[in-house]
Design a protein around this motif. Structure first.
Motif, PDB file in Angstrom:
ATOM      1  N   MET A 123      -4.392 -39.893  51.181  1.00 47.75           N
ATOM      2  CA  MET A 123      -4.650 -39.282  49.906  1.00 47.75           C
ATOM      3  C   MET A 123      -4.605 -37.761  49.985  1.00 47.75           C
ATOM      4  O   MET A 123      -4.033 -37.127  49.119  1.00 47.75           O
ATOM      5  CB  MET A 123      -6.013 -39.774  49.424  1.00 47.75           C
ATOM      6  CG  MET A 123      -6.364 -39.297  48.084  1.00 47.75           C
ATOM      7  SD  MET A 123      -5.515 -40.338  46.922  1.00 47.75           S
ATOM      8  CE  MET A 123      -6.570 -40.267  45.607  1.00 47.75           C
ATOM      9  N   LEU A 124      -5.211 -37.227  51.053  1.00 44.44           N
ATOM     10  CA  LEU A 124      -5.218 -35.780  51.253  1.00 44.44           C
ATOM     11  C   LEU A 124      -3.800 -35.268  51.469  1.00 44.44           C
ATOM     12  O   LEU A 124      -3.429 -34.212  50.958  1.00 44.44           O
ATOM     13  CB  LEU A 124      -6.113 -35.436  52.446  1.00 44.44           C
ATOM     14  CG  LEU A 124      -6.287 -33.948  52.732  1.00 44.44           C
ATOM     15  CD1 LEU A 124      -6.905 -33.233  51.548  1.00 44.44           C
ATOM     16  CD2 LEU A 124      -7.130 -33.753  53.968  1.00 44.44           C
ATOM     17  N   ASN A 125      -2.995 -36.025  52.195  1.00 43.98           N
ATOM     18  CA  ASN A 125      -1.599 -35.629  52.437  1.00 43.98           C
ATOM     19  C   ASN A 125      -0.797 -35.594  51.140  1.00 43.98           C
ATOM     20  O   ASN A 125       0.040 -34.717  50.944  1.00 43.98           O
ATOM     21  CB  ASN A 125      -0.943 -36.591  53.418  1.00 43.98           C
ATOM     22  CG  ASN A 125      -1.443 -36.380  54.827  1.00 43.98           C
ATOM     23  OD1 ASN A 125      -1.991 -35.326  55.116  1.00 43.98           O
ATOM     24  ND2 ASN A 125      -1.277 -37.374  55.677  1.00 43.98           N
ATOM     25  N   LEU A 126      -1.032 -36.562  50.263  1.00 39.07           N
ATOM     26  CA  LEU A 126      -0.324 -36.612  48.987  1.00 39.07           C
ATOM     27  C   LEU A 126      -0.711 -35.429  48.105  1.00 39.07           C
ATOM     28  O   LEU A 126       0.147 -34.814  47.465  1.00 39.07           O
ATOM     29  CB  LEU A 126      -0.626 -37.938  48.276  1.00 39.07           C
ATOM     30  CG  LEU A 126       0.169 -38.223  47.010  1.00 39.07           C
ATOM     31  CD1 LEU A 126       1.662 -38.207  47.292  1.00 39.07           C
ATOM     32  CD2 LEU A 126      -0.250 -39.542  46.427  1.00 39.07           C
ATOM     33  N   THR A 127      -1.966 -35.075  48.079  1.00 41.26           N
ATOM     34  CA  THR A 127      -2.430 -33.923  47.305  1.00 41.26           C
ATOM     35  C   THR A 127      -1.851 -32.641  47.883  1.00 41.26           C
ATOM     36  O   THR A 127      -1.420 -31.745  47.143  1.00 41.26           O
ATOM     37  CB  THR A 127      -3.979 -33.866  47.317  1.00 41.26           C
ATOM     38  OG1 THR A 127      -4.486 -35.100  46.885  1.00 41.26           O
ATOM     39  CG2 THR A 127      -4.488 -32.768  46.432  1.00 41.26           C
ATOM     40  N   ILE A 132       0.926 -32.309  49.680  1.00 38.91           N
ATOM     41  CA  ILE A 132       2.366 -32.301  49.418  1.00 38.91           C
ATOM     42  C   ILE A 132       2.634 -31.948  47.959  1.00 38.91           C
ATOM     43  O   ILE A 132       3.524 -31.150  47.636  1.00 38.91           O
ATOM     44  CB  ILE A 132       3.003 -33.656  49.799  1.00 38.91           C
ATOM     45  CG1 ILE A 132       2.969 -33.838  51.307  1.00 38.91           C
ATOM     46  CG2 ILE A 132       4.429 -33.744  49.287  1.00 38.91           C
ATOM     47  CD1 ILE A 132       3.409 -35.210  51.777  1.00 38.91           C
ATOM     48  N   SER A 133       1.855 -32.500  47.056  1.00 41.08           N
ATOM     49  CA  SER A 133       2.007 -32.197  45.632  1.00 41.08           C
ATOM     50  C   SER A 133       1.749 -30.731  45.356  1.00 41.08           C
ATOM     51  O   SER A 133       2.459 -30.086  44.589  1.00 41.08           O
ATOM     52  CB  SER A 133       1.054 -33.089  44.831  1.00 41.08           C
ATOM     53  OG  SER A 133       1.086 -32.735  43.479  1.00 41.08           O
ATOM     54  N   ALA A 159       6.201 -24.373  45.409  1.00 39.37           N
ATOM     55  CA  ALA A 159       7.611 -24.098  45.663  1.00 39.37           C
ATOM     56  C   ALA A 159       8.400 -24.048  44.366  1.00 39.37           C
ATOM     57  O   ALA A 159       9.268 -23.187  44.178  1.00 39.37           O
ATOM     58  CB  ALA A 159       8.198 -25.154  46.598  1.00 39.37           C
ATOM     59  N   LEU A 160       8.097 -24.962  43.448  1.00 43.99           N
ATOM     60  CA  LEU A 160       8.783 -24.992  42.168  1.00 43.99           C
ATOM     61  C   LEU A 160       8.486 -23.736  41.357  1.00 43.99           C
ATOM     62  O   LEU A 160       9.396 -23.107  40.805  1.00 43.99           O
ATOM     63  CB  LEU A 160       8.386 -26.248  41.370  1.00 43.99           C
ATOM     64  CG  LEU A 160       9.045 -26.412  40.008  1.00 43.99           C
ATOM     65  CD1 LEU A 160      10.555 -26.546  40.167  1.00 43.99           C
ATOM     66  CD2 LEU A 160       8.477 -27.613  39.280  1.00 43.99           C
ATOM     67  N   VAL A 161       7.211 -23.355  41.307  1.00 45.03           N
ATOM     68  CA  VAL A 161       6.829 -22.138  40.580  1.00 45.03           C
ATOM     69  C   VAL A 161       7.487 -20.925  41.224  1.00 45.03           C
ATOM     70  O   VAL A 161       8.000 -20.033  40.537  1.00 45.03           O
ATOM     71  CB  VAL A 161       5.286 -21.999  40.531  1.00 45.03           C
ATOM     72  CG1 VAL A 161       4.874 -20.619  40.048  1.00 45.03           C
ATOM     73  CG2 VAL A 161       4.673 -23.072  39.661  1.00 45.03           C
ATOM     74  N   GLY A 162       7.501 -20.865  42.549  1.00 42.73           N
ATOM     75  CA  GLY A 162       8.139 -19.758  43.250  1.00 42.73           C
ATOM     76  C   GLY A 162       9.631 -19.694  42.979  1.00 42.73           C
ATOM     77  O   GLY A 162      10.196 -18.616  42.771  1.00 42.73           O
ATOM     78  N   ALA A 163      10.293 -20.837  42.968  1.00 47.17           N
ATOM     79  CA  ALA A 163      11.733 -20.874  42.697  1.00 47.17           C
ATOM     80  C   ALA A 163      12.040 -20.419  41.280  1.00 47.17           C
ATOM     81  O   ALA A 163      12.986 -19.660  41.046  1.00 47.17           O
ATOM     82  CB  ALA A 163      12.266 -22.286  42.928  1.00 47.17           C
TER      83      ALA A 163
END
Length: 131
Positions: free
Chosen positions: A1-5, A7-8, A14-18
């Motif tokens: 669960m922590l990994n999914l959060t 990664i999200s 990354a999307l906001v930065g792009a």
């Protein structure tokens, strides 16, 4: 669960930065392209007006001097409005006033060639097509 959060969260960052990078790139590119286009327009217009003035000067004859002076003044006015060059403005004003004086003293035939060559030489030195 922590990994999914995690990664999200990284994906959102990354999307906001792009998106932010693309917006900045677009605005900077637009500003640079506008400046390049403006310089190109100014260079082409300057060449056209200098060519027109040179043509007016070279076609200056001994008859119909008033009409020829009118044409030179029209072209000169466009150059003065387009370019913010005090030396060029002074040279054009001196040239036109010299032609008017020569016309009024009836010495235009003997002195016009020298005055015209001087003005054309000045235009050639100041064309500066590539700023």
């Amino acid at each position: 669960m922590l990994n999914l959060t995690l990664i999200s969260s990284v994906a959102k960052s990354a999307l906001v930065g792009a998106v932010a990078t693309k917006l900045v790139d677009t605005f900077v590119s637009t500003k640079i392209n506008n400046k390049i286009e403006q310089n190109k327009w100014l260079r082409n217009t300057k060449l056209e007006l200098f060519s027109k003035l040179t043509e007016d000067i070279l076609s200056m004859g001994h008859e119909n001097v008033d009409e020829q002076l009118r044409q030179i003044n029209k072209t000169s006015a466009k150059i003065i409005l387009l370019l913010n060059d005090r030396k060029l403005t002074n040279k054009i004003e001196t040239y036109t006033s010299t032609l008017i004086k020569l016309k009024s003293t009836r010495r235009i035939e003997s002195s016009m060639d020298f005055v015209n060559k001087d003005m054309i030489g000045y235009l050639q030195r100041n064309i500066r097509l590539y700023n």
